[in-house]
Each structure stands twice: as structure tokens, then as C-alpha cells.
Design a protein around this motif. Structure first.
Motif, PDB file in Angstrom:
ATOM      1  N   LEU A   1       0.828  -1.211   0.000  1.00 13.93           N
ATOM      2  CA  LEU A   1       0.000   0.000   0.000  1.00 13.93           C
ATOM      3  C   LEU A   1       0.861   1.260   0.000  1.00 13.93           C
ATOM      4  CD1 LEU A   1      -2.888  -0.933   2.493  1.00 13.93           C
ATOM      5  CD2 LEU A   1      -2.944  -0.928   0.009  1.00 13.93           C
ATOM      6  N   HIS A   2       1.970   1.235   0.755  1.00 13.44           N
ATOM      7  CA  HIS A   2       2.865   2.396   0.773  1.00 13.44           C
ATOM      8  C   HIS A   2       3.514   2.605  -0.597  1.00 13.44           C
ATOM      9  CE1 HIS A   2       2.595   3.747   4.876  1.00 13.44           C
ATOM     10  NE2 HIS A   2       2.723   2.512   5.320  1.00 13.44           N
ATOM     11  N   ALA A   3       3.934   1.512  -1.216  1.00 17.97           N
ATOM     12  CA  ALA A   3       4.564   1.620  -2.543  1.00 17.97           C
ATOM     13  C   ALA A   3       3.576   2.149  -3.573  1.00 17.97           C
ATOM     14  CB  ALA A   3       5.100   0.253  -2.974  1.00 17.97           C
ATOM     15  N   GLU A   4       2.350   1.652  -3.497  1.00 21.39           N
ATOM     16  CA  GLU A   4       1.315   2.086  -4.445  1.00 21.39           C
ATOM     17  C   GLU A   4       1.064   3.595  -4.313  1.00 21.39           C
ATOM     18  OE1 GLU A   4      -3.430   1.436  -4.950  1.00 21.39           O
ATOM     19  OE2 GLU A   4      -2.311  -0.301  -4.204  1.00 21.39           O
ATOM     20  N   ARG A   5       0.959   4.063  -3.069  1.00 20.14           N
ATOM     21  CA  ARG A   5       0.707   5.495  -2.855  1.00 20.14           C
ATOM     22  C   ARG A   5       1.899   6.340  -3.287  1.00 20.14           C
ATOM     23  NH1 ARG A   5      -0.707   8.853   2.630  1.00 20.14           N
ATOM     24  NH2 ARG A   5       1.296   8.059   3.311  1.00 20.14           N
ATOM     25  N   LEU A   6       3.109   5.876  -2.953  1.00 22.39           N
ATOM     26  CA  LEU A   6       4.329   6.600  -3.312  1.00 22.39           C
ATOM     27  C   LEU A   6       4.453   6.723  -4.833  1.00 22.39           C
ATOM     28  CD1 LEU A   6       7.077   7.838  -2.438  1.00 22.39           C
ATOM     29  CD2 LEU A   6       8.022   5.526  -2.533  1.00 22.39           C
ATOM     30  N   GLN A   7       4.234   5.619  -5.534  1.00 26.96           N
ATOM     31  CA  GLN A   7       4.351   5.621  -6.996  1.00 26.96           C
ATOM     32  C   GLN A   7       3.296   6.526  -7.630  1.00 26.96           C
ATOM     33  OE1 GLN A   7       4.273   1.296  -7.631  1.00 26.96           O
ATOM     34  NE2 GLN A   7       6.423   1.375  -8.192  1.00 26.96           N
ATOM     35  N   LYS A   8       2.095   6.480  -7.097  1.00 23.21           N
ATOM     36  CA  LYS A   8       1.007   7.326  -7.598  1.00 23.21           C
ATOM     37  C   LYS A   8       1.365   8.805  -7.435  1.00 23.21           C
ATOM     38  CE  LYS A   8      -4.028   7.646  -6.957  1.00 23.21           C
ATOM     39  NZ  LYS A   8      -5.138   7.163  -6.107  1.00 23.21           N
ATOM     40  N   GLY A   9       1.925   9.162  -6.261  1.00 24.95           N
ATOM     41  CA  GLY A   9       2.313  10.550  -5.992  1.00 24.95           C
ATOM     42  C   GLY A   9       3.455  11.018  -6.877  1.00 24.95           C
ATOM     43  N   MET A  10       4.470  10.165  -7.031  1.00 19.89           N
ATOM     44  CA  MET A  10       5.617  10.516  -7.881  1.00 19.89           C
ATOM     45  C   MET A  10       5.178  10.701  -9.339  1.00 19.89           C
ATOM     46  SD  MET A  10       8.608   8.020  -6.370  1.00 19.89           S
ATOM     47  CE  MET A  10       9.839   8.475  -7.618  1.00 19.89           C
ATOM     48  N   LYS A  11       4.288   9.828  -9.782  1.00 18.61           N
ATOM     49  CA  LYS A  11       3.762   9.907 -11.148  1.00 18.61           C
ATOM     50  C   LYS A  11       3.022  11.233 -11.338  1.00 18.61           C
ATOM     51  CE  LYS A  11       1.588   6.476 -14.176  1.00 18.61           C
ATOM     52  NZ  LYS A  11       0.907   5.168 -14.169  1.00 18.61           N
ATOM     53  N   ALA A  12       2.186  11.579 -10.342  1.00 20.83           N
ATOM     54  CA  ALA A  12       1.409  12.824 -10.415  1.00 20.83           C
ATOM     55  C   ALA A  12       2.328  14.044 -10.448  1.00 20.83           C
ATOM     56  CB  ALA A  12       0.454  12.908  -9.227  1.00 20.83           C
ATOM     57  N   LEU A  13       3.433  13.999  -9.684  1.00 24.03           N
ATOM     58  CA  LEU A  13       4.371  15.128  -9.633  1.00 24.03           C
ATOM     59  C   LEU A  13       5.403  15.081 -10.762  1.00 24.03           C
ATOM     60  CD1 LEU A  13       5.087  15.447  -5.780  1.00 24.03           C
ATOM     61  CD2 LEU A  13       3.389  16.655  -7.159  1.00 24.03           C
ATOM     62  N   LYS A  14       5.264  14.067 -11.636  1.00 20.33           N
ATOM     63  CA  LYS A  14       6.168  13.914 -12.788  1.00 20.33           C
ATOM     64  C   LYS A  14       7.631  13.759 -12.373  1.00 20.33           C
ATOM     65  CE  LYS A  14       3.143  16.188 -16.168  1.00 20.33           C
ATOM     66  NZ  LYS A  14       1.909  16.084 -15.393  1.00 20.33           N
ATOM     67  N   ILE A  15       7.850  13.006 -11.279  1.00 19.49           N
ATOM     68  CA  ILE A  15       9.214  12.670 -10.851  1.00 19.49           C
ATOM     69  C   ILE A  15       9.540  11.288 -11.427  1.00 19.49           C
ATOM     70  CG2 ILE A  15      10.722  12.172  -8.869  1.00 19.49           C
ATOM     71  CD1 ILE A  15       9.057  14.177  -7.247  1.00 19.49           C
ATOM     72  N   ASP A  16      10.616  11.211 -12.208  1.00 16.73           N
ATOM     73  CA  ASP A  16      11.002   9.947 -12.850  1.00 16.73           C
ATOM     74  C   ASP A  16      11.463   8.917 -11.818  1.00 16.73           C
ATOM     75  OD1 ASP A  16      10.531  11.213 -15.253  1.00 16.73           O
ATOM     76  OD2 ASP A  16      12.634  11.703 -15.624  1.00 16.73           O
ATOM     77  N   GLY A  17      11.440   7.656 -12.245  1.00 15.40           N
ATOM     78  CA  GLY A  17      11.980   6.591 -11.389  1.00 15.40           C
ATOM     79  C   GLY A  17      10.946   5.954 -10.491  1.00 15.40           C
ATOM     80  N   TYR A  18       9.655   6.325 -10.672  1.00 12.38           N
ATOM     81  CA  TYR A  18       8.632   5.770  -9.763  1.00 12.38           C
ATOM     82  C   TYR A  18       8.485   4.262  -9.910  1.00 12.38           C
ATOM     83  CZ  TYR A  18       5.664   6.423 -13.915  1.00 12.38           C
ATOM     84  OH  TYR A  18       5.159   6.409 -15.186  1.00 12.38           O
ATOM     85  N   SER A  19       8.819   3.720 -11.107  1.00 13.91           N
ATOM     86  CA  SER A  19       8.653   2.269 -11.282  1.00 13.91           C
ATOM     87  C   SER A  19       9.605   1.481 -10.376  1.00 13.91           C
ATOM     88  CB  SER A  19       8.874   1.870 -12.743  1.00 13.91           C
ATOM     89  OG  SER A  19      10.152   2.290 -13.167  1.00 13.91           O
ATOM     90  N   GLN A  20      10.736   2.096  -9.987  1.00 14.64           N
ATOM     91  CA  GLN A  20      11.666   1.357  -9.121  1.00 14.64           C
ATOM     92  C   GLN A  20      11.279   1.410  -7.642  1.00 14.64           C
ATOM     93  OE1 GLN A  20      15.225   3.999  -9.952  1.00 14.64           O
ATOM     94  NE2 GLN A  20      15.663   3.578  -7.800  1.00 14.64           N
TER      95      GLN A  20
END
Length: 278
Positions: free
Chosen positions: A49-68
């Protein structure tokens, strides 16, 4: 115990290392987000759940590397840092920032991160013995937009609410959104038990999309507790039977008083028992 080590961009370094330059975008613009997590018995709680939220936030803020930054990454980094600090139970903060130059417009969208751990001497979640005394913070409403659900590094609303809380000798404060409806608490999501029904502000009301909020909504559904995500008028606080707060670090905390109103903690106790079974 003060932790001795942090993880800064993949390197385990002494916690007192001087690492950020004044060009850091997290420092300059609050250009980043963070994830608060809980370590129990040397293991990260709810990594998916933490990873899912973190990746969603990074994607929204257009910060690369969220897949890792998946659950495997979180578990590995967290548990490695906990071992180095000889900590079994603790609170974690992962700060992700845009590692770039430039003014408001960044030169690139690369990810930088820092992971910290602080010891908590508790092997499970404990319901607070003394209920919280709270009031509504009205000086600075929270704006409604898609950034509202993300835990960004721009936390001035929470800082001002925290100062208000200290000055008024409160345990916590309720925050309102720009339309004057209940949004969340200073560092938690919010649940209200009213007429045998559980309510929590909907994400459209501007609250942070908390991991513990998601878990408690699911626990309520699994235990046949009627629950609705809604637009909630602050007036309900005068009629409710129970009010409690949720976050990843403390689990569930019950509120005892708001003004002259006093609340019970039956539902929060039951949900806390269920939470500790997970």
C-alpha cells in the motif's frame, strides 16, 4: 535511541552528515513528497500500500523513477536501514525530491531520496489511554485540487495548524477545506461515528489519501460496520458519539473531547483489535 544512520540516495551514511546544498529543490520549493511508515519486529508494515501510494504521488508530480520504488524496494531499503541502526520497532520517513537544477521549471525530473528511521518502543499498535482534546483550526483552509491527496513536502498548512495546536494547548486539530467542510486532522485522517454509521471525508474533500485510512475503511467493511466517504459538516462534531484519527505510525487514536462535547471509544477499540491481527 538516536538513529546513527540514514539512507541517502542508496548510500548508508551517518545521520548527522551534511548532504543538501542550498540548490536542493525540496528545500527551495518543497518540490517532493514523503511517505510515513511503521516498522514492527524488523519488518515494514503494509509495504504494497505504501509503494502504491508513493508511486502514484511521484507519477502525479512527474518525478522519474517511480517504477523502481515498488514494495520490494521499500522493504529492502527499510529493513537494511533498521538492521544498521539495530532498531526493531520504529517510525520511518522516506522523502523523495526532484533532483534537478533550475528555477521553478526544473532542468530534469530525476528522483532523489532520503530514508530515516526513529525508534518506537512498541511491538504493535496501542490505542491511546487518554483520549485527545481537539478543536477546529479555521485560520487556513486546505485548498481543493489533485495535489491535496498527496503528502507533498509543502506542509505550511500543517505547520501553521501545529503552531495553533501548541499555542492553544490542544492534542490535535481538525482541518477544514476551502468550502468549510471537514478535511482531516493535523497529521491524520479522520473518522466520525454518528447514528450507528461511520463517516470519513471523501478524497474529493481534499484529505491526504492515507494508507491507514484505506486499511480502516476495509476493516470496517469486513466487520459489517456501515461506512460512507462523504462531505462532512463540522457541526457533526457536536452530535457524534465517537471521533477517531488514523495514520500509519500510530494506527488509530480516539478523540475524547471537542469543546464541551465528550466521546466514547467503543468502535475505535474494536477496529484497533482488528488492525493488530493484520
Amino acid at each position: 535511541m538516536t538513529p546513527n544512520y540514514i539512507n541517502f540516495n542508496g548510500e548508508i551514511l551517518p545521520a548527522d552528515s551534511l548532504l543538501l546544498t542550498i540548490a536542493n529543490r525540496g528545500f527551495r520549493y518543497g518540490d517532493g513528497l514523503f511517505e510515513s511508515m511503521r516498522l514492527m519486529k524488523g519488518k515494514l508494515k503494509f509495504p504494497e500500500l505504501h509503494a502504491e501510494r508513493l508511486q502514484k504521488g511521484m507519477k502525479a508530480l512527474k518525478i522519474d523513477g517511480y517504477s523502481q520504488t515498488d514494495s520490494w524496494f521499500l522493504k529492502e531499503k527499510v529493513e537494511e536501514l533498521a538492521r544498521r541502526n539495530k532498531i526493531k520497532h520504529g517510525r520511518l520517513r522516506l522523502t523523495v525530491y526532484r533532483d534537478a537544477e533550475g528555477l521553478y521549471a526544473p532542468s530534469q525530473n530525476k528522483m532523489g531520496y532520503c530514508l530515516e528511521v526513529t525508534e518506537i518502543d512498541e511491538p504493535r499498535y496501542f490505542l491511546n489511554e487518554r483520549g485527545l482534546i481537539m478543536d477546529v483550526y479555521t485560520e487556513l483552509p486546505k485548498p481543493l485540487n489533485w495535489l491535496s491527496n498527496i503528502k507533498t513536502c509543502n506542509s505550511l498548512i500543517y505547520t501553521m495548524a501545529g503552531i495553533y495546536k501548541q499555542q492553544n494547548k490542544l492534542d490535535e486539530v481538525f482541518l477544514l477545506n476551502q468550502n468549510g467542510f471537514l478535511c482531516e486532522a493535523g497529521s491524520s485522517n479522520l473518522f466520525v461515528w454518528y447514528e450507528n454509521h461511520l463517516y470519513t471525508p471523501a478524497l474529493s474533500e481534499g484529505c491526504v489519501e492515507g494508507v491507514m485510512r484505506r486499511i480502516v475503511i476495509k476493516l470496517a467493511l469486513d466487520n459489517n460496520i456501515p461506512i460512507t466517504e462523504a462531505q462532512i459538516n463540522a457541526e457533526i462534531l457536536n452530535q457524534a458519539d465517537e471521533v477517531f484519527l488514523t495514520n500509519a505510525t500510530k494506527g488509530i487514536q480516539w478523540v475524547m473531547g471537542y469543546g464541551v462535547k465528550r466521546y466514547f471509544n467503543r468502535v475505535s477499540k474494536g477496529l484497533m483489535d482488528e488492525l493488530n491481527k493484520l
